[in-house]
Scaffold this active site. Structure first.
Site, mmCIF file in Angstrom:
data_model
loop_
_atom_site.group_PDB
_atom_site.id
_atom_site.type_symbol
_atom_site.label_atom_id
_atom_site.label_comp_id
_atom_site.label_asym_id
_atom_site.label_seq_id
_atom_site.Cartn_x
_atom_site.Cartn_y
_atom_site.Cartn_z
ATOM 1 N N LYS A 65 8.883 -6.144 10.585
ATOM 2 C CA LYS A 65 8.768 -5.371 9.354
ATOM 3 C C LYS A 65 10.095 -5.060 8.684
ATOM 4 O O LYS A 65 10.240 -5.197 7.476
ATOM 5 C CB LYS A 65 8.041 -4.038 9.621
ATOM 6 C CG LYS A 65 6.583 -4.217 9.969
ATOM 7 C CD LYS A 65 5.881 -2.881 10.081
ATOM 8 C CE LYS A 65 5.144 -2.551 8.801
ATOM 9 N NZ LYS A 65 4.160 -1.472 8.984
ATOM 10 N N TRP A 88 6.720 -1.040 -7.834
ATOM 11 C CA TRP A 88 7.912 -1.581 -7.183
ATOM 12 C C TRP A 88 9.056 -1.631 -8.205
ATOM 13 O O TRP A 88 10.157 -1.167 -7.927
ATOM 14 C CB TRP A 88 7.635 -2.984 -6.620
ATOM 15 C CG TRP A 88 8.683 -3.429 -5.632
ATOM 16 C CD1 TRP A 88 8.588 -3.382 -4.266
ATOM 17 C CD2 TRP A 88 9.985 -3.942 -5.914
ATOM 18 N NE1 TRP A 88 9.751 -3.825 -3.695
ATOM 19 C CE2 TRP A 88 10.628 -4.182 -4.676
ATOM 20 C CE3 TRP A 88 10.690 -4.219 -7.084
ATOM 21 C CZ2 TRP A 88 11.920 -4.688 -4.572
ATOM 22 C CZ3 TRP A 88 11.990 -4.722 -6.993
ATOM 23 C CH2 TRP A 88 12.596 -4.961 -5.737
ATOM 24 N N THR A 143 3.897 1.490 -0.958
ATOM 25 C CA THR A 143 4.589 1.474 -2.241
ATOM 26 C C THR A 143 3.694 2.062 -3.331
ATOM 27 O O THR A 143 4.133 2.884 -4.145
ATOM 28 C CB THR A 143 4.997 0.025 -2.573
ATOM 29 O OG1 THR A 143 5.704 -0.519 -1.459
ATOM 30 C CG2 THR A 143 5.868 -0.047 -3.810
ATOM 31 N N ALA A 192 -3.317 1.613 12.898
ATOM 32 C CA ALA A 192 -4.686 1.658 12.379
ATOM 33 C C ALA A 192 -5.567 0.581 12.996
ATOM 34 O O ALA A 192 -6.783 0.637 12.870
ATOM 35 C CB ALA A 192 -4.670 1.514 10.868
ATOM 36 N N PHE A 238 -4.066 -0.188 6.777
ATOM 37 C CA PHE A 238 -4.868 -1.378 6.528
ATOM 38 C C PHE A 238 -6.033 -1.087 5.563
ATOM 39 O O PHE A 238 -5.885 -0.267 4.664
ATOM 40 C CB PHE A 238 -5.345 -2.007 7.845
ATOM 41 C CG PHE A 238 -4.204 -2.358 8.766
ATOM 42 C CD1 PHE A 238 -3.154 -3.163 8.332
ATOM 43 C CD2 PHE A 238 -4.141 -1.867 10.056
ATOM 44 C CE1 PHE A 238 -2.077 -3.481 9.164
ATOM 45 C CE2 PHE A 238 -3.073 -2.186 10.902
ATOM 46 C CZ PHE A 238 -2.045 -2.993 10.447
ATOM 47 N N LYS A 268 0.817 -1.215 0.000
ATOM 48 C CA LYS A 268 0.000 0.000 0.000
ATOM 49 C C LYS A 268 0.851 1.267 0.000
ATOM 50 O O LYS A 268 0.613 2.179 -0.815
ATOM 51 C CB LYS A 268 -0.965 -0.006 1.192
ATOM 52 C CG LYS A 268 -1.903 1.180 1.233
ATOM 53 C CD LYS A 268 -3.189 0.855 1.947
ATOM 54 C CE LYS A 268 -2.954 0.245 3.294
ATOM 55 N NZ LYS A 268 -2.390 1.190 4.270
ATOM 56 N N PHE A 275 2.879 -8.405 -8.435
ATOM 57 C CA PHE A 275 4.025 -9.072 -7.820
ATOM 58 C C PHE A 275 4.690 -9.950 -8.882
ATOM 59 O O PHE A 275 4.036 -10.351 -9.848
ATOM 60 C CB PHE A 275 3.579 -9.914 -6.610
ATOM 61 C CG PHE A 275 3.550 -9.142 -5.316
ATOM 62 C CD1 PHE A 275 2.759 -8.012 -5.182
ATOM 63 C CD2 PHE A 275 4.323 -9.537 -4.222
ATOM 64 C CE1 PHE A 275 2.737 -7.290 -3.995
ATOM 65 C CE2 PHE A 275 4.302 -8.822 -3.035
ATOM 66 C CZ PHE A 275 3.507 -7.700 -2.918
ATOM 67 N N ARG A 333 2.513 8.219 6.971
ATOM 68 C CA ARG A 333 2.867 8.048 8.381
ATOM 69 C C ARG A 333 4.356 7.754 8.544
ATOM 70 O O ARG A 333 4.997 7.240 7.640
ATOM 71 C CB ARG A 333 2.071 6.869 8.984
ATOM 72 C CG ARG A 333 0.597 7.187 9.198
ATOM 73 C CD ARG A 333 -0.169 5.944 9.538
ATOM 74 N NE ARG A 333 -0.175 5.031 8.390
ATOM 75 C CZ ARG A 333 -0.447 3.742 8.456
ATOM 76 N NH1 ARG A 333 -0.715 3.187 9.622
ATOM 77 N NH2 ARG A 333 -0.443 3.003 7.375
#
Lengths: 562, 562
Positions: free
Chosen positions: B112, B416, B80, B280, B308, B78, B388, B101
């Site tokens: 992460k 990406w 990205t 979130a 999210f 998201k 992806f 954020r």
């Protein structure tokens, strides 16, 4: 100027030079400067090492250490004198830098309200330095707490290393005076919520990572020291290090910016490196070695400060920091005030405003021992008699006469009211002391063992008869020997108010016993802490915390710092 | 490019523009820029307000909100997509800014490893943003913990307000995933060490001060909200606020820099404001209102992100942030991936690399509800199908065909691998959606009461049949009514993995019951948190924390962030 907090008013009224100008004055090339706002910056040690030096290495590089007589609630003005003395050298045309500790937020919110000098002898921007500054203490806090969480997580996730939860050394830290966190139980709530155990929080400035940051030469030395930190012991009493947990890289990563010294300025325009801040009663009490070494390499005169008196910060500077950093001070300033002398001479705090020459002279017993302590290191002391508004000429003259009779260098200092102009005489006396050429020597040889080192410090510096190991200390001494940690320098955690471990014993007590109740290995820092008396590693807040007076005004500027 | 962490390698290989150049591109005057190093800065809101605006107010000021389908362990990309979409608008010649954020260090050290986008769609400097950045989270941490210490100190020093230690609301926080601090007992050790009581630590991003910082309009609104925070209750069940303790000034002082948004850049050179970061699932999940409002005032297109799916961050953005800030989004992007669709369609994580068109189409049930949820706010959704490497054309085409049949705008996104170039089609679809001119409306009216608001969210957004108040919740609802706090917006703390409160219920569950076990007033933030399921406010570390891979290389650069 607000009568409530003149220091902040003076600092806010000052016109600061751009940090690039200050850097240029210090000889720091632009490519090594990382600005944080317009008036503070970090000095990138890597970029600096890669740059062409702008100063030749063959000039004078004098180092002046500022210490003080035993502090009293009346205040001695040590940081103020340090800054003012540096500004006086600047006025005398010497290329000068000052190296100071960063203030800790916990005590600022508690009693202190600020710790960047005072009056016209301050480092600025005062508000920024006293609040978050460039984030060094926050980085240390989260590095330490991440490490602590990784340790508890290791235990939770199967405890492959066999760590004994009852024998952990690492404690979590906050930069808050929070007595409710001194003794806690963590890991409650069942099997998914950690392993229950007794624990406690320290203040950031008491952490080993703070000590390491202030003693590491560069980021690689930092990582090596972090790897060596002992976080606890196994059920078989073997040491568990950060290297055993394989997280020295992550912890170093969290500190990669914090290791770079911070550049600011004094009100007199002298470049100032303000970096690191271990407490001097519970840690080694000096700004970072990187800051002092950098200042010395760049300037003719570097003025630095160690916390509290010759028995605490100065002894640790001379026996620990100077040993690790191969530093040799050229002179030592001992700050004294008539008010502190009178308290050591028996006057109550409420009676300090009344002239009392006799009490001031009685209090010189304390000052005398600090001066002799400095001579014990082969160094030349200079007494700075820091004038307070209610001091009388008779009191000041009596103390200066006392010093003169004994052949001690001494000078009045009026830096609060006059900045560097108020310390020109002091600077001249210090410059004269440079020429005396003492032979600096450490007080003890760590190879003689911890008990011998402690005895030397206690008898030679504190005036004690002997040292008694009590409580956990004897067993800890055997443990240290078993691990080969009994040949390290000793960092004594002791009250700052007395040469003894009893804060009520003022003046120059002798014949007392130093009670050492615990010995704590700080292998990453490279020393053993000897805990004496009731020294706590987490302060509390007073009934009326300084925080009650603080805030922002309509324009968003700070109020209530002082 | 290192195969281990290509995001970091890409970020480190990029040549960043000076932050002054980025600021000029955004229309931020030099006098409002406070540099933190060469490539990040804070924007001084006071200086900005005092400066002459460089942009006229009559152009387009479009606001795009990016949300996603329900996340799965397969990842949705998201942030990205948000960054890549902004760079695509920049490529199309629109004056664009992105508002995101700040990452939290605890989760970075845990699982992460980094949270600044990925590949060629990142905000940079990636290492700085992922580590301490400009210190905002540290400032929030110490502001919160100073407040907590002041509360316990008040109780210790006579407790004039009569605070009941069993009814405190304020918890201490750290930015560390530290499960051992979830349930603790503090204040042990006797009468000088505080008052013993049960307590627990939250992660910084779950703190009310984080929520306040992200909802405050300026420093004065910040202080007003802090003053209103309820820290606990008296023995008579009266609320005790920060104003009662008279420390809102000190806490605001600690946040006076943190309230200024942080300016950085994307790899495509788009100015980015990265500021604030409430979780979130346990908080409202959007970057600061000041950052979004500033970006919107300066640019033609602002792209912002909520945490999210539409059930969490987006619902809270639209019902809380947009309400407080009077914001109206012009379009909403819903990020989906074939992998996430397949998991919602029943495919196990280990089987995701095998083509499965049928499962992807089955998973559209989840995506469909997110899209309809956005339409429920009167807004136009655009699906971003984030490619992806192992996605097949058949899978991608099937999902796009499914969207086309239903009249949903949709576009492939390949940000990406290709940065902004990979989202040009998406940007065009979003621009087309601007022209649709929906009529934005909030989902519920807080004046109908908390139970009604909860029921509306649960039935309209989550597909639930009804809400059940359990445990403490009914008593808390009465307490809220007694204090007049029952007409505030509701911030639901719920698992991100399911529309329900059961994280294993994937797809688009319906007919379920939302179990609310507690209602917690956050009066400073201005909402009531409804806790559902097992949502925790302090994460734990995994068996192999990401920290194990992190470190610095021989040049002192970060390794192991990704």
């Amino acid at each position: 100027m607000s009568s409530e907090n003149p220091d902040l008013a003076i600092a806010q009224a000052a016109t600061l030079e751009p940090i690039e100008t200050i850097a240029a004055r210090a000889g720091i090339p632009a490519e090594a400067l990382i600005p944080y706002g317009r008036t503070k910056a970090k000095v990138d040690l890597r970029a600096l090492a890669a740059s062409t030096p702008t100063r030749s290495g063959d000039g004078e590089h004098r180092l002046v250490l500022v210490t003080a007589m035993s502090p009293t609630p009346a205040g001695e003005g040590k940081s103020t004198t340090t800054v003012g003395l540096a500004d006086a050298f600047t006025l005398r045309g010497r290329r000068t830098m000052v190296a100071l500790r960063e203030p800790a937020l916990g005590p600022i919110m508690g009693i202190k309200g600020g710790a960047t000098g005072g009056g016209y002898a301050q480092v600025v921007p005062m508000e920024d330095i006293n609040l978050h500054f460039t984030g060094d203490f926050h980085a240390i806090q989260i590095a330490n707490n991440t490490l602590a969480a990784l340790v508890d997580n290791h235990i939770q996730q199967g405890n492959a290393l066999g760590i004994d939860p009852r024998r952990l050394q690492i404690k979590r830290v906050v930069d808050v005076n929070d007595r409710a966190l001194r003794h806690v139980v963590i890991g409650l709530g069942g099997p998914l919520q950690g392993v229950p155990r007794e624990d406690g929080f320290d203040i950031v400035v008491a952490s080993e990572i703070m000590a390491i940051l202030c003693l590491a030469r560069d980021i690689h030395d930092l990582q090596r020291r972090i790897a060596a930190m002992v976080v606890g012991f196994t059920y078989d009493r073997e040491a568990v290090t950060v290297a055993d947990l394989r997280v020295e890289g992550a912890i170093t990563l969290l500190l990669k910016d914090a290791i770079n010294p911070n550049l600011v300025q004094t009100l007199g325009g002298t470049p100032a490196l303000v970096h690191g801040g271990p407490f001097a009663n519970i840690a080694h009490g000096c700004n970072s070695l990187t800051a002092t070494a950098l200042a010395q390499s760049l300037s003719e005169v570097t003025v630095t400060e160690a916390g509290f008196g010759s028995d605490l910060g100065a002894e640790k500077f001379l026996d620990i920091t100077a040993r690790f950093g191969r530093l040799t001070p050229d002179a030592v300033v001992v700050v004294a005030t008539v008010r502190a002398l009178k308290m050591h001479g028996g006057v109550a705090r409420t009676e300090l405003d009344r002239e009392d020459v006799e009490a001031a002279l009685a209090g010189t017993a304390n000052l005398h021992r600090h001066v002799e302590n400095i001579r014990g290191f082969g160094l030349e002391p200079v007494i700075a008699l820091n004038r307070f508004p209610n001091d009388t000429d008779a009191e000041l003259e009596a103390v200066l006469a006392w010093a003169g009779e004994r052949g001690f260098r001494a000078a009045r200092s009026e830096v609060w009211a006059r900045g560097g102009e108020g310390a020109l005489d002091l600077a001249d006396q210090v410059a004269a002391a440079f020429e005396d050429g003492g032979a600096f020597r450490h007080l003890y040889d760590p190879c003689d063992g911890i008990e011998a080192s402690l005895t030397t410090i206690a008898t030679r510096i504190y005036g004690a008869d002997r040292v008694e190991l009590e409580g956990r200390a004897p067993a800890q001494l055997r443990m240290l020997a078993r691990h080969g940690w009994d040949r390290l320098p000793v960092c004594v955690a002791k009250t700052q108010y007395s040469f003894s471990d009893d804060p009520t014993l003022l003046g120059a007590p002798s014949g007392h016993v130093l009670h050492v109740r615990d010995l704590v290995p700080k292998i990453g820092a490279g020393f053993v802490v000897a805990l004496t008396g009731d020294i706590m590693t987490m302060p509390g807040l007073p009934r009326e915390p300084a925080a009650l007076r603080m805030g922002v005004d309509a324009e968003g500027n700070a109020v209530g710092l002082f």
